[in-house]
Write a protein that holds these residues in place. Sequence first.
Motif, PDB file in Angstrom:
ATOM      1  N   GLY A  56      41.951  16.449  41.325  1.00 37.59           N
ATOM      2  CA  GLY A  56      42.962  17.073  41.290  1.00 37.59           C
ATOM      3  C   GLY A  56      43.389  17.605  39.563  1.00 37.59           C
ATOM      4  N   ARG A  57      42.400  17.204  38.756  1.00 33.13           N
ATOM      5  CA  ARG A  57      42.650  17.361  37.348  1.00 33.13           C
ATOM      6  C   ARG A  57      41.838  18.609  37.165  1.00 33.13           C
ATOM      7  N   GLN A  58      42.206  19.432  36.124  1.00 30.45           N
ATOM      8  CA  GLN A  58      41.827  20.708  35.682  1.00 30.45           C
ATOM      9  C   GLN A  58      40.431  20.354  34.612  1.00 30.45           C
ATOM     10  N   PRO A  59      39.420  21.194  34.852  1.00 28.62           N
ATOM     11  CA  PRO A  59      38.146  20.992  34.112  1.00 28.62           C
ATOM     12  C   PRO A  59      38.706  20.906  32.442  1.00 28.62           C
ATOM     13  N   LYS A  60      39.405  21.952  32.228  1.00 30.43           N
ATOM     14  CA  LYS A  60      39.483  21.695  30.746  1.00 30.43           C
ATOM     15  C   LYS A  60      40.392  20.468  30.119  1.00 30.43           C
ATOM     16  N   GLU A  61      41.005  19.742  31.084  1.00 29.88           N
ATOM     17  CA  GLU A  61      41.492  18.245  30.664  1.00 29.88           C
ATOM     18  C   GLU A  61      40.545  17.346  30.758  1.00 29.88           C
ATOM     19  N   VAL A  62      39.316  17.333  31.204  1.00 32.26           N
ATOM     20  CA  VAL A  62      38.200  16.533  31.459  1.00 32.26           C
ATOM     21  C   VAL A  62      37.135  16.485  30.434  1.00 32.26           C
ATOM     22  N   LEU A  63      37.092  18.024  30.151  1.00 30.80           N
ATOM     23  CA  LEU A  63      35.870  18.577  29.389  1.00 30.80           C
ATOM     24  C   LEU A  63      35.549  17.568  28.181  1.00 30.80           C
ATOM     25  N   ARG A  64      36.430  17.397  27.333  1.00 33.04           N
ATOM     26  CA  ARG A  64      36.388  16.302  26.162  1.00 33.04           C
ATOM     27  C   ARG A  64      35.741  14.894  26.453  1.00 33.04           C
ATOM     28  N   THR A  65      36.135  14.450  27.753  1.00 37.62           N
ATOM     29  CA  THR A  65      36.202  13.133  27.942  1.00 37.62           C
ATOM     30  C   THR A  65      35.182  12.818  28.766  1.00 37.62           C
ATOM     31  N   ASP A  66      34.797  13.596  29.745  1.00 36.67           N
ATOM     32  CA  ASP A  66      33.805  13.476  30.975  1.00 36.67           C
ATOM     33  C   ASP A  66      33.069  14.824  31.137  1.00 36.67           C
ATOM     34  N   LEU A  67      32.393  15.078  30.303  1.00 34.65           N
ATOM     35  CA  LEU A  67      31.377  16.551  30.323  1.00 34.65           C
ATOM     36  C   LEU A  67      30.605  16.345  31.284  1.00 34.65           C
ATOM     37  N   GLY A  68      30.115  15.177  31.887  1.00 33.06           N
ATOM     38  CA  GLY A  68      28.972  15.118  33.062  1.00 33.06           C
ATOM     39  C   GLY A  68      29.618  15.413  34.337  1.00 33.06           C
ATOM     40  N   ILE A  69      30.868  15.031  34.353  1.00 34.61           N
ATOM     41  CA  ILE A  69      31.601  15.251  35.633  1.00 34.61           C
ATOM     42  C   ILE A  69      32.234  16.465  35.902  1.00 34.61           C
ATOM     43  N   VAL A  70      32.247  17.108  34.834  1.00 34.48           N
ATOM     44  CA  VAL A  70      32.612  18.560  34.658  1.00 34.48           C
ATOM     45  C   VAL A  70      31.620  19.607  34.967  1.00 34.48           C
ATOM     46  N   LEU A  71      30.348  19.113  34.520  1.00 33.94           N
ATOM     47  CA  LEU A  71      29.010  19.842  34.731  1.00 33.94           C
ATOM     48  C   LEU A  71      28.824  19.762  36.339  1.00 33.94           C
ATOM     49  N   ASP A  72      29.076  18.627  36.981  1.00 39.46           N
ATOM     50  CA  ASP A  72      28.681  18.358  38.367  1.00 39.46           C
ATOM     51  C   ASP A  72      29.784  19.377  39.245  1.00 39.46           C
ATOM     52  N   ALA A  73      30.974  19.316  38.474  1.00 38.43           N
ATOM     53  CA  ALA A  73      31.842  20.245  39.264  1.00 38.43           C
ATOM     54  C   ALA A  73      31.781  21.571  39.134  1.00 38.43           C
ATOM     55  N   ALA A  74      31.096  22.013  38.120  1.00 41.47           N
ATOM     56  CA  ALA A  74      30.632  23.422  37.975  1.00 41.47           C
ATOM     57  C   ALA A  74      29.347  23.674  38.991  1.00 41.47           C
ATOM     58  N   ARG A  75      28.524  22.700  38.988  1.00 40.48           N
ATOM     59  CA  ARG A  75      27.388  22.877  40.067  1.00 40.48           C
ATOM     60  C   ARG A  75      28.145  23.018  41.418  1.00 40.48           C
ATOM     61  N   ASP A  76      28.957  22.213  41.642  1.00 42.28           N
ATOM     62  CA  ASP A  76      29.675  22.202  42.857  1.00 42.28           C
ATOM     63  C   ASP A  76      30.227  23.827  43.434  1.00 42.28           C
ATOM     64  N   GLU A  77      30.918  24.107  42.424  1.00 39.52           N
ATOM     65  CA  GLU A  77      31.712  25.384  42.531  1.00 39.52           C
ATOM     66  C   GLU A  77      30.670  26.400  42.783  1.00 39.52           C
ATOM     67  N   VAL A  78      29.586  26.604  42.003  1.00 40.18           N
ATOM     68  CA  VAL A  78      28.446  27.595  42.389  1.00 40.18           C
ATOM     69  C   VAL A  78      27.757  27.639  43.533  1.00 40.18           C
ATOM     70  N   CYS A  79      27.635  26.229  43.847  1.00 44.05           N
ATOM     71  CA  CYS A  79      26.824  26.095  45.053  1.00 44.05           C
ATOM     72  C   CYS A  79      27.562  26.542  46.343  1.00 44.05           C
ATOM     73  N   GLY A  80      28.906  26.028  46.241  1.00 46.18           N
ATOM     74  CA  GLY A  80      29.760  26.451  47.647  1.00 46.18           C
ATOM     75  C   GLY A  80      29.642  25.090  48.523  1.00 46.18           C
ATOM     76  N   ILE A  81      30.125  25.349  49.518  1.00 45.39           N
ATOM     77  CA  ILE A  81      30.081  24.163  50.733  1.00 45.39           C
ATOM     78  C   ILE A  81      28.551  24.464  51.175  1.00 45.39           C
ATOM     79  N   LEU A  82      28.042  23.324  51.574  1.00 49.03           N
ATOM     80  CA  LEU A  82      26.460  23.120  51.847  1.00 49.03           C
ATOM     81  C   LEU A  82      26.601  22.329  52.929  1.00 49.03           C
TER      82      LEU A  82
END
Length: 139
Positions: free
Chosen positions: A111-137
């Motif tokens: 429920g957090r916004q990516p901009k809130e997590v970007l500096r503290t946990d880049l890895g999970i933001v990158l995973d969320a970005a991948r999830d965003e572009v892949c959509g539901i599988l």
Amino acid sequence: MDTTLRAAMLVEEGKRRIISSGDWVTPAELVELTAQTVDELTPDVYSLLREGRIFAIGYGGVDYFPTFAFDAYGSYQPVPGLKAVIEVLATRKDAWGMAFWFGSSNSYLGGRQPKEVLRTDLGIVLDAARDEVCGILHG
């Protein structure tokens, strides 16, 4: 009201919300934050943009840069690893799409916004970005 017109109005309202969030600055405002001159900063910031290390949105004929893209404790250099997130998102989103994504609650991030997590946990933001572009599988 026509649904196309209503959709356009909602997009415009969303753009105004993003711009007024306080997370976006013009090059002139970025100059104030970095204590550089316009002549020093402008070539640098547009070079970072061309390299894909940051992104910008255009609104009312003005470029706006996300403050969350810069490390305030690192001489206002781009957040390390942001380029990788931008590269993933750019496969499906334009700059405005990225702006909306970074500023919206994300279920992948609890429920957090990516901009809130970007500096503290880049890895999970990158995973969320991948999830965003892949959509539901479905398997």
